[in-house]
Design an enzyme around this catalytic site. Structure first.
Site, short mmCIF file in Angstrom:
data_model
loop_
_atom_site.label_atom_id
_atom_site.label_comp_id
_atom_site.label_asym_id
_atom_site.label_seq_id
_atom_site.Cartn_x
_atom_site.Cartn_y
_atom_site.Cartn_z
N HIS A 80 11.61 -1.45 -23.13
CA HIS A 80 10.68 -0.87 -24.10
C HIS A 80 10.43 0.59 -23.72
CE1 HIS A 80 9.88 -4.65 -26.11
NE2 HIS A 80 9.94 -5.19 -24.91
N ASN A 119 20.58 -24.22 -15.35
CA ASN A 119 19.54 -25.21 -15.18
C ASN A 119 18.38 -24.89 -16.11
OD1 ASN A 119 18.15 -27.43 -14.03
ND2 ASN A 119 19.19 -27.04 -12.07
N ALA A 142 17.38 -16.24 -4.67
CA ALA A 142 16.25 -16.70 -5.48
C ALA A 142 15.15 -15.65 -5.54
CB ALA A 142 15.69 -18.01 -4.93
#
Length: 196
Positions: free
Chosen positions: A114, A84, A159
């Site tokens: 990093h 999506n 989610a």
């Protein structure tokens, strides 16, 4: 393609400010820009750009714009894939996604870490680690999958999760950091009533 920058895996390397890396990423951003400028229902035009950009693109794969990635050629997607809106993939290392995967809006898959040491980070040092997502996986809205992670087949990631370590197959996992909540079982077949 011989002009691709060499990016070592699991080792610090200078990424920021390196001309060949910046040139490669800029070329990929141009393709992403063209992709995002297409009409959102122009599946034929979208597929043509994705095939030009990606290492592998399975049949029936759909990515709703906007979409952004860094290199493109490190992304390998299986068939019947659906992402999506607002998927971001930082693909300094290989990103492998299996068949029948659903990705909800606002997700990020990143192969980049990093340097933790501030001086190394200031110098633009980075680490690239591949990400693998199995078949029939569902990433819920706002999920972030971090470098070096493998997610097993059939897993559901809730989610808002931040996936910092491997998730096995056939489980529901969620949270920050993401952790296994339970196995997927027979009861999940009747969790929602079927529309007749």
């Amino acid at each position: 393609m011989t002009d691709r920058p060499r990016i070592p895996l699991y080792r610090l390397f200078k990424a920021n400010g390196e001309p060949q890396i910046e040139k490669t990423i800029a070329a990929c951003k141009d393709k992403c820009y063209r992709y995002n400028a297409l009409h959102p229902n122009d599946r034929e035009g979208q597929r043509a750009i994705l095939q030009e950009m990606f290492g592998t693109l399975g049949e029936g794969a759909t990515i709703m714009p906007p979409f952004w990635c860094d290199y493109g050629y490190n992304i390998h997607i299986g068939k019947n894939f659906y992402a999506n809106h607002n998927l971001v993939v930082t693909d300094g290392a290989k990103v492998t996604i299996g068949d029948d995967v659903f990705i909800a809006p606002n997700c990020c898959i990143t192969t980049a870490n990093h340097a933790i040491d501030p001086a190394q980070r200031r110098e633009g040092m980075e680490v690239a680690m591949p990400v693998t997502i199995g078949c029939n996986v569902w990433l819920g809205a706002g999920t972030t999958v971090l470098a070096g992670v493998t997610i097993g087949d059939n897993a559901v990631i809730g989610a808002g999760s931040v996936v910092t370590h491997d998730i096995p197959a056939n489980v529901v996992a969620a949270g920050v950091p993401c952790r296994v909540l339970r196995a997927i079982g027979k009861e999940d077949q009747s969790r929602y009533p079927l529309d007749e």
